[in-house]
Design an enzyme around this catalytic site. Structure first.
Site, PDB file in Angstrom:
ATOM      1  N   LYS A 271      29.651  24.509  29.588  1.00 16.49           N
ATOM      2  CA  LYS A 271      28.605  23.721  28.227  1.00 16.49           C
ATOM      3  C   LYS A 271      29.588  23.322  27.169  1.00 16.49           C
ATOM      4  CE  LYS A 271      24.138  24.926  29.633  1.00 16.49           C
ATOM      5  NZ  LYS A 271      23.453  23.657  29.810  1.00 16.49           N
ATOM      6  N   ARG A 345      17.778  26.645  39.204  1.00 19.65           N
ATOM      7  CA  ARG A 345      17.059  26.090  40.563  1.00 19.65           C
ATOM      8  C   ARG A 345      17.798  27.122  41.773  1.00 19.65           C
ATOM      9  NH1 ARG A 345      19.511  20.097  40.309  1.00 19.65           N
ATOM     10  NH2 ARG A 345      19.009  20.800  38.039  1.00 19.65           N
TER      11      ARG A 345
HETATM   12  N1  BES Z   1      19.532  25.605  30.892  1.00 14.97           N
HETATM   13  C1  BES Z   1      19.842  24.647  31.269  1.00 14.97           C
HETATM   14  C2  BES Z   1      18.898  23.435  30.800  1.00 14.97           C
HETATM   15  C3  BES Z   1      18.721  23.173  29.302  1.00 14.97           C
HETATM   16  C4  BES Z   1      19.366  22.408  28.587  1.00 14.97           C
HETATM   17  C5  BES Z   1      17.466  23.892  28.724  1.00 14.97           C
HETATM   18  C6  BES Z   1      19.211  22.286  27.187  1.00 14.97           C
HETATM   19  C7  BES Z   1      17.265  23.776  27.443  1.00 14.97           C
HETATM   20  C8  BES Z   1      18.248  22.998  26.706  1.00 14.97           C
HETATM   21  C9  BES Z   1      20.292  24.138  32.734  1.00 14.97           C
HETATM   22  O1  BES Z   1      20.840  25.291  33.458  1.00 14.97           O
HETATM   23  C10 BES Z   1      21.336  23.123  32.836  1.00 14.97           C
HETATM   24  O2  BES Z   1      22.318  23.363  32.330  1.00 14.97           O
HETATM   25  N2  BES Z   1      20.694  21.852  33.354  1.00 14.97           N
HETATM   26  C11 BES Z   1      21.392  20.874  33.674  1.00 14.97           C
HETATM   27  C12 BES Z   1      21.329  20.513  34.899  1.00 14.97           C
HETATM   28  C13 BES Z   1      22.451  19.535  35.520  1.00 14.97           C
HETATM   29  C14 BES Z   1      23.997  19.907  35.623  1.00 14.97           C
HETATM   30  C15 BES Z   1      22.120  18.709  36.822  1.00 14.97           C
HETATM   31  C16 BES Z   1      21.232  19.724  32.738  1.00 14.97           C
HETATM   32  O3  BES Z   1      20.172  19.563  32.687  1.00 14.97           O
HETATM   33  O4  BES Z   1      22.136  19.329  31.957  1.00 14.97           O
HETATM   34 MN    MN Z   2      22.605  25.488  33.234  1.00 13.79          MN
END
Ligand code: BES
Ligand code: MN
Ligand code: ZN
Length: 492
Positions: A271, A345
């Site tokens: 990230k 997931r």
């Molecule tokens: N934990 C994150 C989602 C998240 C982001 C929660 C910001 C709260 C605030 C999750 O694991 C994630 O990174 N999701 C990705 C999925 C994508 C790679 C398909 C996302 O939402 O960008």
């Molecule tokens: Mn994630």
């Protein structure tokens, strides 16, 4: 905190502070408000007239109480009328939170609207939640005892029953417990430590089972292990069973499954640095199910409830999962990991398969699953998906009773094609477009019983302080899950 049901009229109540919600409709002051204003000698109308309280600008104002027997009036901007328990919970939280650090131990709370038991339970939970201090988690040497003061007693004017308030107080404590788990930093609360916290629920009569990596390998939980393999702190699967779970025999059993990513760096699909620290809250789903289990164990231990929390750190270590890796799920499906940041997931998939094998007849999973949910809904609303939708209706109704705002989204299985790959049964990321809906579609492949997925990415933590809560964890979904579990065996 003590909560006490008393009967009106508000103008006669003796307390340090009387909290009064002002609704948008009060531009023309409603008769009940006029009556209090008159008894006070016009304090409320004057505060509004000279701009000390303007519902377009102010969340809350503390004003002198004039001729009333209370010390101060707390005018709370309650927005538009309606939205029963949700509004009641907010008003309760804003009221006690505004008095943190003040010498005002006795608060009288008037909701004005003719509220029912659910609203008063929510108001009580909110009032307890409003006294929450995130600074207590690690302490701050400069905080004085005066700064730590909070409301000690709430007189609930016109509350429908003492029992509703007592239940609300227990829910409020559950919310605080869940918040603490979510607020704890990742260097302190890693999977093994979370398992230790869960073990404490044995004192509440629960059976607590902790699976370690070798047991996961035996069970074929390749998805959970894959996400966990890049971190020094190994994964754990926490299961908390209430006494009622074993007693249920052939009856219905509810499993609540919470995403427990102690820290989500994204893994190798790392990230951006900005706000990465917020990802300690990526264990909020796990925190919610553990807190809900503890609360239900105290209120109704015969409930056939199990909380399951797959715990990992998603880290880019030398042994981390790589994009392109293919892993095998406990249900036998192969998954090509195209994005290591879509980790929630993966761990939920194996946890839900395990929950079903344990005998769950109904599943609700709760997760900070997608950034898209946060972007689409903002901090007030959680999104849910259901199969069948009738089960979703029950979850939605439970949330509403508990004062949480859930909104159903379509489980559009038409998007399944975005997960196709020649290398496995499914990939783990269907791309950015529609990722909120698609994430639910991915999960649907790993559940066979009635199931609801709740995405709490938006609601799990506040990025900045608000009148109703400090920056950090909110305890999202705790109240909804408690309400669902408590009503679970009542009807079908
Ligand atoms: N934990 C994150 C989602 C998240 C982001 C929660 C910001 C709260 C605030 C999750 O694991 C994630 O990174 N999701 C990705 C999925 C994508 C790679 C398909 C996302 O939402 O960008
Ligand atoms: Mn994630
Ligand atoms: Zn995550």
């Amino acid at each position: 905190m003590r909560l006490r049901a008393i009967s009106g009229p508000p103008a006669a109540v003796e307390a340090d502070v009387l909290a009064v919600p002002i609704y948008r409709e009060d531009a023309e002051m409603a008769p009940d408000l006029s009556e209090l204003d008159l008894a006070s000698g016009g304090v409320i109308s004057r505060a509004i007239a000279w701009g000390e309280f303007n519902p377009l600008e102010h969340a809350v104002s503390l004003v002198e109480a004039g001729d009333l027997p209370v010390g101060h009036l707390l005018l709370i901007n309650a927005g538009a009328r309606g939205r029963g328990a949700w509004r009641a919970r907010r008003v309760g939280a804003v009221a006690t939170r505004r008095l943190n650090g003040r010498a005002a131990p006795k608060l009288a709370l008037w909701l004005r609207d003719d509220e029912d038991d659910d609203a008063w339970t929510a108001a009580a939970a909110g009032a307890v939640a409003g006294t929450y201090r995130s600074t207590d988690v690690y302490g701050r040497v400069r905080d004085t005892d005066a700064m730590k003061r909070s409301v000690e007693e709430v007189l609930c004017i016109g509350a429908t029953s003492q029992e509703a308030l007592d239940r609300g107080a227990e829910v409020g404590e559950g919310i605080a417990f869940g918040r603490n788990l979510s607020n704890r930093s990742a260097n302190d609360l890693y999977p093994e430590r979370m398992a230790e916290e869960a073990r404490r629920l044995e004192a509440d009569g629960c059976t607590v089972e902790i699976l370690e990596p070798d047991q996961m390998a035996e069970l074929g939980m390749g998805l959970l292990l894959g996400v966990g393999q890049g971190a020094t702190h190994g994964p754990r699967l926490i299961a908390i069973k209430l006494p009622g779970w074993e007693q249920a025999a052939d009856g219905d059993r509810l499993a609540i499954v919470g995403k427990g990513v102690c820290f989500d760096s994204g893994g190798l699909s790392i990230k951006p640095a900005e706000n990465m620290g917020d990802m300690k809250h990526d264990k909020s789903g796990a925190a919610a199910v553990i807190a809900a289990a503890r609360t239900v164990a105290r209120l109704a231990p015969d409930t056939p409830l199990m909380a399951v929390a797959p715990m990992v750190e998603n880290m880019p270590g030398g042994n981390a999962q790589r994009p392109g890796d293919v892993v095998k799920a406990m249900n036998g499906m192969t998954v090509e990991v195209t994005n290591t940041d879509a980790e929630g997931r993966l761990i939920l998939a194996d946890a839900m398969t395990w929950a079903e094998r344990q005998g769950a007849t109904h599943i609700v999973d709760v997760a900070t699953l997608t950034g898209a949910q946060a972007i689409a809904f903002g901090e007030h609303i959680s999104a849910y998906f259901a199969r069948p939708r009738e089960w979703g209706e029950r979850v939605g109704a439970a949330a509403e009773r508990a004062g949480e705002w859930f909104w159903e989204m379509p489980l559009a299985l038409e998007y399944r094609a975005s997960y196709d790959t020649p290398h496995a049964d499914i990939v783990n990321s269907g791309g950015r477009d529609g990722s909120l809906i698609k994430s639910a579609v991915f999960l649907s492949e790993f559940v066979t019983v009635p199931w609801v997925h709740v995405d709490i990415a938006a609601t799990a933590y506040l990025g900045a302080e608000k009148p109703y809560g400090p920056k950090g964890a909110t305890g999202s979904a705790v109240a909804a899950l408690v309400s669902l579990a408590m009503g679970f065996t009542e009807s079908d």
